[in-house]
Write a protein that holds these residues in place. Structure first.
Motif, PDB file in Angstrom:
ATOM      1  N   PRO A  43      54.424  39.288   9.596  1.00 33.92           N
ATOM      2  CA  PRO A  43      54.966  39.456  10.947  1.00 33.92           C
ATOM      3  C   PRO A  43      55.768  38.258  11.427  1.00 33.92           C
ATOM      4  O   PRO A  43      56.865  38.415  11.988  1.00 33.92           O
ATOM      5  N   GLU A  44      55.254  37.048  11.204  1.00 35.56           N
ATOM      6  CA  GLU A  44      55.954  35.857  11.685  1.00 35.56           C
ATOM      7  C   GLU A  44      57.269  35.650  10.955  1.00 35.56           C
ATOM      8  O   GLU A  44      58.223  35.076  11.487  1.00 35.56           O
ATOM      9  N   GLN A  45      57.354  36.138   9.718  1.00 30.40           N
ATOM     10  CA  GLN A  45      58.591  36.044   8.945  1.00 30.40           C
ATOM     11  C   GLN A  45      59.627  37.021   9.508  1.00 30.40           C
ATOM     12  O   GLN A  45      60.800  36.688   9.659  1.00 30.40           O
ATOM     13  N   LEU A  46      59.196  38.228   9.849  1.00 28.36           N
ATOM     14  CA  LEU A  46      60.082  39.227  10.420  1.00 28.36           C
ATOM     15  C   LEU A  46      60.612  38.797  11.784  1.00 28.36           C
ATOM     16  O   LEU A  46      61.736  39.131  12.163  1.00 28.36           O
ATOM     17  N   GLU A  47      59.807  38.048  12.521  1.00 25.76           N
ATOM     18  CA  GLU A  47      60.200  37.633  13.859  1.00 25.76           C
ATOM     19  C   GLU A  47      61.054  36.369  13.864  1.00 25.76           C
ATOM     20  O   GLU A  47      61.450  35.878  14.913  1.00 25.76           O
ATOM     21  N   ILE A 101      59.135  47.969   9.882  1.00 28.90           N
ATOM     22  CA  ILE A 101      58.991  46.682  10.561  1.00 28.90           C
ATOM     23  C   ILE A 101      58.007  46.799  11.716  1.00 28.90           C
ATOM     24  O   ILE A 101      57.119  45.947  11.892  1.00 28.90           O
ATOM     25  N   ALA A 102      58.140  47.858  12.511  1.00 28.44           N
ATOM     26  CA  ALA A 102      57.251  48.061  13.655  1.00 28.44           C
ATOM     27  C   ALA A 102      55.796  48.169  13.198  1.00 28.44           C
ATOM     28  O   ALA A 102      54.881  47.656  13.857  1.00 28.44           O
ATOM     29  N   ARG A 103      55.581  48.807  12.059  1.00 27.67           N
ATOM     30  CA  ARG A 103      54.210  48.959  11.566  1.00 27.67           C
ATOM     31  C   ARG A 103      53.641  47.628  11.088  1.00 27.67           C
ATOM     32  O   ARG A 103      52.469  47.331  11.310  1.00 27.67           O
ATOM     33  N   VAL A 104      54.487  46.813  10.434  1.00 29.12           N
ATOM     34  CA  VAL A 104      54.022  45.485  10.031  1.00 29.12           C
ATOM     35  C   VAL A 104      53.639  44.664  11.263  1.00 29.12           C
ATOM     36  O   VAL A 104      52.611  43.975  11.274  1.00 29.12           O
ATOM     37  N   LEU A 105      54.473  44.740  12.301  1.00 28.83           N
ATOM     38  CA  LEU A 105      54.256  43.928  13.491  1.00 28.83           C
ATOM     39  C   LEU A 105      53.063  44.386  14.318  1.00 28.83           C
ATOM     40  O   LEU A 105      52.370  43.556  14.912  1.00 28.83           O
ATOM     41  N   ASP A 114      47.648  37.566  12.318  1.00 32.65           N
ATOM     42  CA  ASP A 114      47.609  36.157  12.694  1.00 32.65           C
ATOM     43  C   ASP A 114      47.605  35.293  11.437  1.00 32.65           C
ATOM     44  O   ASP A 114      46.649  35.336  10.660  1.00 32.65           O
ATOM     45  N   PRO A 115      48.639  34.491  11.214  1.00 27.68           N
ATOM     46  CA  PRO A 115      48.677  33.672   9.989  1.00 27.68           C
ATOM     47  C   PRO A 115      47.502  32.707   9.881  1.00 27.68           C
ATOM     48  O   PRO A 115      47.063  32.384   8.775  1.00 27.68           O
ATOM     49  N   ARG A 159      66.072  37.148  15.285  1.00 26.45           N
ATOM     50  CA  ARG A 159      64.982  37.852  15.924  1.00 26.45           C
ATOM     51  C   ARG A 159      64.783  39.203  15.254  1.00 26.45           C
ATOM     52  O   ARG A 159      65.514  39.603  14.349  1.00 26.45           O
ATOM     53  N   HIS A 160      63.825  39.954  15.760  1.00 19.86           N
ATOM     54  CA  HIS A 160      63.423  41.230  15.172  1.00 19.86           C
ATOM     55  C   HIS A 160      64.604  42.167  14.955  1.00 19.86           C
ATOM     56  O   HIS A 160      64.699  42.836  13.939  1.00 19.86           O
TER      57      HIS A 160
END
Length: 321
Positions: free
Chosen positions: A182-186, A222-226, A250-251, A301-302
């Motif tokens: 998630p943090e990578q996608l964001e 992407i939405a599902r990963v986030l 949460d990393p 950003r996303h």
């Protein structure tokens, strides 16, 4: 090669290697099978001529090659040679004669039992070695795991960091949707936990033949990963619990690679995130601006994280010519 604009084809010589055939290509460069005069083989990756003219890219490529050389050769493709000062910078790594995990699962079906556990341990061992050297892979996926006759090898570790840190990623970030944390996608600054997340997603694919975060479109995935839950199929037992811990949003809640490996091998290590400061959670390039990832310190950003089509190296089966 006399000019950075010269087209590279099989038959050319790069360093001490004659290029035998093309193995793959992408937006950043090409991969060739290379052979020395005595028959030793290597996978030769060359940057495209257009990127070779980017001095920042060349500097970071050189630094990343040196860092990648420091990775112990446990379940990774060993770096054999490199020249960051060539007209087109190149790196030679161990040639793996075997299919990728993506290809093996697509043609032979999902892994199970001891085969799946051996894959889990081997790839976790590779991550532990990579992270211990201060390298973050950033693009761990089934296409970057080669199944050699003597066991799996993780390939293309570290080089993604050199590419991600330059202006070539202004329109996207290095990684593969479905395996990116998630943090990578964001577009946030990332460290070793992104590789642990990717490992969890890879294990789901290996065990089920499907992505952990499926969807009808990239936006849906992407939405599902986030914000959604992974689809783990029939994965069960201790490995399921391990995978779910690695796929935590949460990393800081994910285990580090050493903890993950210890848990897989002994089944007794507590599967939880390492205390702050106890492990290589983030490998920082001192020359890189602090803040979000990207050439100017600001990551996408996303809405703009989809990598350009064809970006990155795309390995194909390593079969003899």
């Amino acid at each position: 090669m006399s000019e950075a604009t010269e087209k590279v084809d099989p038959g050319h010589t790069v360093g001490r290697y004659r290029l035998v055939r093309r193995l793959g290509r992408g937006g950043f460069g090409e991969v060739f099978l290379g052979e020395t005069e005595d028959g030793a083989r290597a996978a030769i990756k060359l940057l495209h001529a257009s990127w070779s003219r980017d001095q920042d890219m060349r500097r970071r490529f050189a630094a990343e090659v040196e860092q990648a050389r420091s990775v112990s050769g446990f379940c990774v493709a060993e770096i054999l040679d490199a020249d960051a000062e060539a007209d087109q910078p190149w790196i030679a790594s161990e040639y793996i004669d075997g299919p990728t995990l993506q290809q093996a699962v697509s043609t032979g079906g999902p892994r199970a039992g001891g085969d799946l556990l051996r894959l889990a341990v081997s790839t976790a061992t590779a991550l532990a070695a990579i992270h211990a050297s201060g390298v973050v892979h950033r693009d761990l996926k089934p296409d970057n795991i080669m199944l050699a006759p003597d066991g799996p090898r993780v390939i293309d570790f570290g080089i993604a960091r050199a590419l991600e840190s330059t202006s070539v990623t202004a329109s996207g970030i290095v990684g593969t949707v479905g395996y990116m944390a998630p943090e990578q996608l964001e577009g946030m600054r990332v460290g070793t936990p992104v590789d642990v997340f990717s490992w969890g997603a890879v294990m789901v694919f290996a065990a089920t033949g499907r992505e952990a975060f499926p969807g009808p479109s990239q936006a849906a995935r992407i939405a599902r990963v986030l914000g959604g839950e992974p689809d783990t199929g029939d994965l069960s037992g201790a490995l399921l619990a391990t995978v779910l811990a690695c796929l935590d949003k949460d990393p800081e809640a994910r285990p580090d690679a050493r903890t993950l490996l210890g848990h897989l091998v002994a089944g007794t290590a507590p599967l939880r995130a390492a205390p702050t400061g106890s492990g290589p959670h983030e490998a920082v390039d001192p020359a890189e601006p602090q803040g979000r990832m990207g050439g100017a310190g600001e990551g996408p950003r996303h809405s703009s994280v989809l990598p350009p089509a064809g970006q990155g190296f795309s390995p194909v089966p390593h079969t003899p010519p």
